[in-house]
Every structure is written in C-alpha cells, then in structure tokens.
Design an enzyme around this catalytic site. Structure first.
Site, PDB file in Angstrom:
ATOM      1  N   ASN A 128      22.758  34.273  54.923  1.00  0.00           N
ATOM      2  CA  ASN A 128      23.509  35.512  54.727  1.00  0.00           C
ATOM      3  C   ASN A 128      24.911  35.274  54.178  1.00  0.00           C
ATOM      4  OD1 ASN A 128      24.232  34.329  57.226  1.00  0.00           O
ATOM      5  ND2 ASN A 128      25.146  36.248  57.891  1.00  0.00           N
ATOM      6  N   LYS A 174      23.701  21.208  53.147  1.00  0.00           N
ATOM      7  CA  LYS A 174      22.300  21.654  53.090  1.00  0.00           C
ATOM      8  C   LYS A 174      22.281  23.175  53.066  1.00  0.00           C
ATOM      9  CE  LYS A 174      19.010  22.739  55.785  1.00  0.00           C
ATOM     10  NZ  LYS A 174      18.315  23.677  54.857  1.00  0.00           N
ATOM     11  N   PRO A 175      22.112  23.763  51.867  1.00  0.00           N
ATOM     12  CA  PRO A 175      22.048  25.220  51.792  1.00  0.00           C
ATOM     13  C   PRO A 175      20.733  25.734  52.370  1.00  0.00           C
ATOM     14  CG  PRO A 175      22.432  24.191  49.626  1.00  0.00           C
ATOM     15  CD  PRO A 175      21.962  23.130  50.566  1.00  0.00           C
ATOM     16  N   LYS A 213      29.713  31.128  75.340  1.00  0.00           N
ATOM     17  CA  LYS A 213      28.347  31.244  75.867  1.00  0.00           C
ATOM     18  C   LYS A 213      27.345  30.744  74.818  1.00  0.00           C
ATOM     19  CE  LYS A 213      28.870  35.598  77.495  1.00  0.00           C
ATOM     20  NZ  LYS A 213      28.642  36.820  78.325  1.00  0.00           N
ATOM     21  N   GLY A 251      27.964  29.671  70.384  1.00  0.00           N
ATOM     22  CA  GLY A 251      28.406  28.525  69.619  1.00  0.00           C
ATOM     23  C   GLY A 251      29.379  27.608  70.307  1.00  0.00           C
ATOM     24  N   GLU A 299      36.005  27.670  63.587  1.00  0.00           N
ATOM     25  CA  GLU A 299      36.194  27.571  62.146  1.00  0.00           C
ATOM     26  C   GLU A 299      37.466  28.328  61.773  1.00  0.00           C
ATOM     27  OE1 GLU A 299      31.842  27.007  60.242  1.00  0.00           O
ATOM     28  OE2 GLU A 299      32.245  29.053  60.901  1.00  0.00           O
TER      29      GLU A 299
END
Length: 514
Positions: A161, A184-185, A465, A468, A472
């Site tokens: 997405n 790695k797309p 939780k 993750g 970022e």
C-alpha cells in the site's frame, strides 16, 4: 509494438520488472503477472529467484566491507540526498502511475505521497549535517565518547500500500546512517523501487550500495533468515511481522516492525461535529481504507450520536468511487481480489454478529464499463452491536468503519484500549483538561488531538502492543539504523585493583645484579 502502445494482437505491451544487484538487472527464473486492481487486466510481470536473494546479500556484504559508503562524510551524503530529493520530484508522475497501477490508490493520492517523500530526503540531509556525537566525563582523567555506527547490511521489506512512500521512510535513514541496503518490494508493486534506484544512481550514489530483490515469501525467507543480514525493517501485517520477527530476533539480529492497526477515533460531546466528521472520513477512507493507521473504530458519545451519524452518512455518500487514474476520484479499488473476498466475508459475518449496515457494503453503482473486472467495494459504515464483532476487533484493510456509542470518558478510554493493537488513536474535544487526561491514557504510539493522520518526516511513528517495534521518522528513525559504540579514554595512570607494586626496568636490573 504499434504506435498506440499495443502489441500486434491489440494488447498493451506488458512491462517487466526484475531484481537489481550491483547495479545490474538480473532476471529471475520465476515470474508472476501484475494485475491492475481497477480492471483486473494484466499490465506487467515480475520475475525473481531465491538465488538472487543470496547474491544480493553477498553484494551488500562486499559493499559494507569496502567501507566506501560507511566512510563517506555526512556532508557528502547530505549533498547526495538533496540531489535524490530533486530526482524524486522530477519523476513524480511516473512514480505515482506505477503505485496506482500496483495498489489502486487514486492518482491524486499517490502523486501527493511521492512529492511528500522528497521531503524525507531533505529532512535527513539537514539532520545529518547538524548532528553531533555526544561525550561525557567520567572522572578528572576519563571521558566517554558515544559513537553511532551503521548496523551493517539491512533489509527493508516494504508494503503493497506504499512501496515507494513507506519505503522512503526506511531507505533515507538507513542510508543516512551509512548502511548497505537490500530492498524487497511487495510482489505486486515492484516498479517504483527500481525507479528510485535510477534516481539514486543519477544523484551519484554508487550502484552497489542498494540492492533490490524481487520476490514473494520464499525470497523473503532467504533474506530474513540469512546470517549475512544484520537488521530487518519490516512493514506489513501483524501475523507476518511475528513470523519475520521470530526468524530475525531468533538469530539475535536487529528487528524493527510497523505492523497492523485497529485505531480508535473518539468523538466527545463537546467536539465540533462537522470538523470531526471530516477527519473521520479522511482518517478511514484515505487510500480506500488500505492504510495501517485507518481510524476504523469510531467511538461517539451518545448525546451527539444521532447528529454525528447523520452528518457522517451524508458525507460518505458524497465520496466519488471510480477510476483511480481520474484526478477527481476519492476511492479506488481494493488492491487484490483475495483481499476483496476477505473483506466481503468479514461483512457477511458482521451482519450475522448483529452489526447494522448504515451505508455501503456492496459494489459501487454506475462504474464505467472498463472497470467491471476490478475489485470494488463502496465506502461502508457499520454500527456495532456491542464491540464484540470480529470486524470491530480485527484489521479490515479496506473502506469499512464501525461505530459504537459510549456514555462517559472512562468508558470511551476502556473501549479504545480494548484491542491487541496500538498503532494510533485520535479524539476530538474542546476541553483542555480532557486533552491531557485522555492523551496520557490512550495506548497508542501516536495520539492525534482534534486532527487525524498528521504525519511528517520529523515526527516519530510506530506502535505499541501488537502494532510493532521501534520507530520510523525523525531522529529516532535514524537511530534505529545505528548501533552505539562507547569509546572510553583515560589520560591518567592505570589503576591497579590488586595493589601490586609495579616492577620498573631499573628495579628488575638491580634484582639481577644481586
């Protein structure tokens, strides 16, 4: 090929995508068709091989061992980043088209994402120009220098997405830190990363610094399990993050993940209802609901529930669903047929569980004929019967929101936190004291107050939780791709904890003469 861009049989020429290793295109022995989610028609194909994943790791290790990129000064990297930013802006239309073909997002949205991504390169250019290493004194003669070094070879696993935009969130800080990178797309979105590689090369980044490896789960498994990969940064579902995390952390490599979400969006009775409705609609239906931060659980205080629902339904029915290549389109298709069928199954189960459909739930009406083979669902609003339905608790990843009513602030917080996820949350109120209380108690990595979906290059982003690990963006995003080395320097006499009198060369000679 004909002048109109078709082959002799009248079909549009298919575009082919492969891996890129040491700056060279490498075609794999396995291929998969790429389907336009708006039409269901094939527009390209992608090839890969597991052996290419191993070769990419070997290339990345050679690059890191040479240290040319590691030893590149921060100022030199920053100048390259500025050039990359200009390159992204110059190819925004091409990149947006590839992303729209891959995931069905409206072209206006993908173009805006690409242009925003250019700012990430600008931000990290400015950041690394100004960062300073820290040090402190331990004693009169001893001091400690904290050095931030690259982790090594890092693998970036990007999502369907937002392969380009969310990939930029990873790549810019990974390169700023001095790492060698493997991207790695996603299988269905292979093209934009290759365009980015061209932009990097045009800017002056050596071709062996970034490898691009196409492929599905088998290729991904090689990358995350290989001992030559020092870190994996992953964006995807919670289930996939758990599998990848087990493989990476199990060999004591570093793992950062942005996983699933089921974000709560709370509307208190003292909120501006019209503004809240605008934010709710934008918060869940952007990207056709296929975003991790979608505010798909909407909690509205009972005293304003009737007013809110009326305004919400009126706004949702005005959304334009259609061809994602039309700049006027608000919502495009679901990215894959499998995902559409999953959502349809969740909607059927929600009805059995007692949820009420207020609007949507079916394919949109009056679609253009060339879109008949696509994967379509109208924006959908459900009302929960009691916050127990699967569709209330599980991530949908589609244009579906579910509402529930609450009485008190305490009940709203309890409902909002009653989830295995904790990526984001938002709430609306004009009570300053409530802002302080509620923002502290919501269990989420990001809390938006009187807004929703406000993200930028400087603000750390990530979940708690099951949503993750790590962050970022911002300085925190850079630090994820670095490891700290403590260099302790002492200019004084070495201490002797055993109290032994040192024997000097002269004393040793005198002892021999005796």
């Amino acid at each position: 090929m004909n002048d109109d861009g078709t082959q002799g049989n009248g079909r549009a020429q298919l575009r082919s995508f492969s891996s890129l290793i040491d700056g060279e295109v490498r075609v794999g022995d396995t291929s998969e068709p790429l389907l336009d989610p708006a039409t269901g028609v094939q527009w390209g194909e992608v090839s890969w091989s597991e052996k290419l994943a191993t070769e990419a790791i070997e290339a990345a290790r050679r690059n890191f061992a040479r240290r040319a990129w590691v030893d590149c000064t921060r100022s030199e990297r920053a100048d390259l980043f500025d050039a990359i930013s200009r390159g992204v802006e110059s190819r925004a239309d091409e990149l947006a088209e590839l992303e729209t073909l891959a995931n069905g997002k409206p072209i206006a949205a993908t173009r805006a994402e690409v242009l925003a991504s250019a700012r990430w390169w600008q931000y990290y250019a400015a950041l690394i120009r100004g960062l300073r290493e820290s040090h402190f004194r331990n004693s009169a003669t001893k001091r400690t220098l904290l050095e931030h070094e690259p982790v090594g070879v890092v693998c970036l696993v990007t999502p369907f997405n937002g392969a380009f935009s969310l990939g930029t969130w990873k790549l810019a800080p990974a390169l700023a830190a001095g790492n060698s990178v493997i991207i790695k797309p996603p299988v269905n979105s292979p093209g934009s990363s290759l365009i980015l590689a061209e932009i990097l090369a045009d800017a002056g980044v050596p071709g062996d610094v970034v490898q691009i490896v196409q492929g599905g789960a088998t290729v991904g498994r090689v990358l995350v399990e290989h001992p030559g990969v020092d870190m994996v940064s992953f964006t995807g579902s919670t289930e996939a993050a758990q599998r990848v995390g087990a493989a990476v952390s199990g060999r004591l490599a570093k793992f950062v993940a942005e996983a699933g979400g089921k974000s709560a969006h709370v509307i208190f009775e003292d909120a501006d209802v019209e503004e809240a409705v605008t934010a709710v609609v934008q918060g869940v239906f952007s990207g056709t609901g296929q975003t991790c931060v979608a505010g798909s659980r909407v909690l509205v205080q009972r005293s304003i529930a009737a007013e809110f629902h009326a305004a919400l339904i009126a706004r949702v029915t005005q959304l334009r669903v259609g061809d994602p290549h039309d700049p006027a389109t608000h919502l495009g298709p679901i990215a894959t047929r499998q995902q559409l069928e999953r959502i349809q199954g969740m909607l059927r189960q929600a009805k059995l569980d007692g949820a009420e459909t207020l609007v949507g739930g079916t394919a949109p009406q009056n679609l253009a004929s060339h879109l008949s083979g696509g994967y379509w669902l109208s924006p959908t609003v459900l009302r929960s019967a009691g916050a127990t339905e699967d569709i209330w608790r599980q991530e949908v990843f589609g244009p579906v929101l579910t509402t529930i009513e609450f009485e008190s602030e305490a009940e709203a917080i309890e409902l909002a936190n009653d989830s295995e996820f904790g990526l984001a949350a938002g709430f609306w109120t004009n009570d300053a004291r409530r802002i302080e209380r509620v923002s502290r108690r919501l269990q989420a990595g990001t809390v938006w107050v009187n807004c929703y979906r406000g993200m930028d290059w400087e603000t750390p982003f990530g979940g708690v939780k099951q949503s993750g690990l790590g962050r970022e963006n911002g300085v925190e995003g850079l630090r994820e791709f670095q490891q700290v080395k403590s260099v302790v320097i002492d200019s004084g006499q070495a201490p002797d904890p055993f109290g032994i009198v040192p024997i000097t060369p002269r004393a040793l000679q005198e002892e021999k003469l005796k």
